[in-house]
Design an enzyme around this catalytic site. Sequence first.
Site, PDB file in Angstrom:
ATOM      1  N   HIS A  58       0.844  -1.206   0.000  1.00 11.22           N
ATOM      2  CA  HIS A  58       0.000   0.000   0.000  1.00 11.22           C
ATOM      3  C   HIS A  58       0.878   1.254   0.000  1.00 11.22           C
ATOM      4  O   HIS A  58       0.689   2.161  -0.833  1.00 11.22           O
ATOM      5  CB  HIS A  58      -0.905  -0.033   1.230  1.00 11.22           C
ATOM      6  CG  HIS A  58      -1.768   1.177   1.408  1.00 11.22           C
ATOM      7  ND1 HIS A  58      -3.135   1.134   1.309  1.00 11.22           N
ATOM      8  CD2 HIS A  58      -1.461   2.474   1.714  1.00 11.22           C
ATOM      9  CE1 HIS A  58      -3.636   2.348   1.513  1.00 11.22           C
ATOM     10  NE2 HIS A  58      -2.639   3.177   1.785  1.00 11.22           N
ATOM     11  N   GLU A  59       1.834   1.295   0.926  1.00 11.25           N
ATOM     12  CA  GLU A  59       2.702   2.467   1.017  1.00 11.25           C
ATOM     13  C   GLU A  59       3.640   2.557  -0.186  1.00 11.25           C
ATOM     14  O   GLU A  59       3.950   3.653  -0.671  1.00 11.25           O
ATOM     15  CB  GLU A  59       3.499   2.432   2.323  1.00 11.25           C
ATOM     16  CG  GLU A  59       2.652   2.388   3.585  1.00 11.25           C
ATOM     17  CD  GLU A  59       1.688   3.560   3.700  1.00 11.25           C
ATOM     18  OE1 GLU A  59       1.916   4.597   3.059  1.00 11.25           O
ATOM     19  OE2 GLU A  59       0.686   3.432   4.432  1.00 11.25           O
ATOM     20  N   HIS A  62       1.847   4.229  -3.056  1.00  8.61           N
ATOM     21  CA  HIS A  62       1.864   5.692  -2.923  1.00  8.61           C
ATOM     22  C   HIS A  62       3.207   6.257  -3.395  1.00  8.61           C
ATOM     23  O   HIS A  62       3.264   7.214  -4.171  1.00  8.61           O
ATOM     24  CB  HIS A  62       1.658   6.088  -1.450  1.00  8.61           C
ATOM     25  CG  HIS A  62       0.262   5.994  -0.956  1.00  8.61           C
ATOM     26  ND1 HIS A  62      -0.817   6.561  -1.613  1.00  8.61           N
ATOM     27  CD2 HIS A  62      -0.247   5.414   0.172  1.00  8.61           C
ATOM     28  CE1 HIS A  62      -1.923   6.323  -0.920  1.00  8.61           C
ATOM     29  NE2 HIS A  62      -1.604   5.635   0.162  1.00  8.61           N
TER      30      HIS A  62
END
Length: 255
Positions: A58-59, A62
């Site tokens: 997820h990170e 980003h």
Amino acid sequence: MTTATTSRSDRRVSPVFLGIVAVMAVTGWATWTGFAEQPGLAVFLFVTTAWVVSLCLHEYAHARTALHSGDITVGAKGYLSLNPLAYTHAVLSIVLPVIFVIMGGIGLPGGAVFIERGRIRGRWRHSLVSAAGPLTNVLFAAVCTAPFWLHALDGVPSDFRYALAFLALLQVTAAILNFLPVPGLDGYGILEPWLSPGVKRQVEPFAPFGLLFVFALLWVPSINAVFFDLVDAILRGLGVAGWDTSSGYSLYRFW
């Protein structure tokens, strides 16, 4: 867009992340084969490490999207290595979401890689950087539920099936919560570039408390019921029955 300041070493996958993946693979194998003396412990370790892997991805999503959108500093910060210890708030990003999974079986959104937004030009790019994380949870949920909606469960051991169902529930809850247009969450980050400067200034002081506000709302029984009814409806649409997720949660909480 240039990535000149991002070296190859900045993109090298961290041994920490590889270690987490190794534990996930071993405990997933133990869950599948029934090798573990305590199936619940194997499910607990498999689901927890898989959840941490999804948080890292997820990170990473980003950061990677930010890199290609103009923020060439993310590599030097360690965000492209998938190392959870490199995050701005490692406790918020990893430890707190894991605790909430253990306590209540909910995929709490984590934080945070620090994106230098001033380096990114264009509202669409800003929105895409924010959307990349929760879209990873959506993809992870699709992978976890694939055996269910493809009707490919023949031969899948029941414990592994239940573990996948519970992991899918975590991904769906994380995606829904992340997409909420609440300050501090990715959903607001998607909308923020399109808001007027005045509205942004008014909302900014509330950003640090957005997640706490959402969590407080989930303690309200009627809101909690609506939220999990939505989660259950999505999972049922993907072929995952409530029995599968509840059995997975029971196995997960082996103690």
